[in-house]
Design a protein around this motif. Structure first.
Motif: not given
Length: 280
Positions: A32-49
């Motif tokens: 629900r939190n766009p900032d959390t998705i951005q952190k996951a993307l920046c760290r390479g944890m997810i391909r898309e969010g």
């Protein structure tokens, strides 16, 4: 596989990190939190969010619901229809009985929900504290439901073994909730009660040693989550608390009566049980 993780908090984020480090699966994230998705993307944890589950879930072969217990049925009511037939669904919830009673009316045709519970975590909240290391050697409980496909259960078992979990066990929802009331929820009750019973909190830090520090570590608690866990497993937790109260009262009476022999019996029993636990 394409794996979707719904909820990128400390557990969902740890799954994403472990999948990044230990597998070749493609991971998508929903939060629900766009900032959390951005952190996951920046760290390479997810391909898309995405904040929109329906932008991700139709592509998933496996979806992990890393959300609070009450949010699981609510999520399925709102978004369950976008899970495609053949999808395997699993969760990380610490209470299974109430969820099992609701699932049959919530699942879309062809979706196989394999209930799971990683016995690992941290006191801290959020993706900033996610780590693949929390899973190494940890226990993982799988709670099969009537109608689960054996290949779906094995898929979840194989995945968590790949991520570093140690002992993986299949149990009934009743056994799960009974044991978790004792091994997980009761220790949190004790930690909260212990630290809240401090009559001199301004001075305590000068007297703290390893025993107090370790016993109260989990008192730094996620209130919304653990309130749901305690109340969702109320009957089992109350029974565990009553058994503890009996043992506590027995020690209290032995101290009152200066009964050294009885104290030694209790100490010998606790030492024996602790050694047995280490051998298993």
């Amino acid at each position: 596989m394409n794996i979707a993780i719904v909820g990128l908090g400390v557990i969902g984020g740890s799954f994403a990190q472990a999948l990044l480090e230990k597998s070749d699966h493609t991971v998508f994230g929903v939060d629900r939190n766009p900032d959390t998705i951005q952190k996951a993307l920046c760290r390479g944890m997810i391909r898309e969010g995405s904040v929109d589950p329906e932008a991700v879930l139709p592509r998933a072969d496996l979806t992990i619901l890393a959300v609070y217990p009450k949010d699981v049925p609510a999520f399925l009511r709102e978004h369950g229809s976008c899970l495609r037939p053949g999808t395997v669904l699993t969760d990380v919830s610490g209470v299974k009985g109430p969820l099992c009673r609701e699932l049959d009316d919530l699942l879309a045709p062809g979706v196989d929900f394999v209930l799971g519970h990683p016995m690992a975590g941290r006191e801290k909240e959020g993706i900033d504290f996610a780590s693949a290391e929390v899973f190494l050697g940890a226990n993982y409980l799988i709670v099969p439901r009537p109608g689960n496909r054996e290949e779906s259960i094995r898929l979840v078992e194989d995945l968590v073994r790949e991520l570093g979990f140690g002992r993986i066990r299949r149990i009934s929802p009743e056994e799960h909730d009974r044991m978790i009331g004792f091994t997980s929820q009761l220790p949190h009750v004790l930690a909260v009660a212990l630290i809240n019973s401090d009559r001199h909190p301004q001075e305590t830090s000068s007297f703290v040693g390893d025993s107090y520090r370790e016993l109260t570590r989990i008192a730094n608690i996620n209130g919304p989550l653990w309130s749901q866990l305690f109340l969702g497993n109320r009957e089992n937790l109350l029974l565990a608390m009553e058994d503890f109260e009996m043992q506590f009262q027995e020690l209290k009476e032995a101290i009152k009566k200066e009964d050294e022999e009885r104290l030694m019996e209790r100490f010998c029993e606790s030492s024996r049980r602790r050694l047995e636990l280490e051998r298993r």
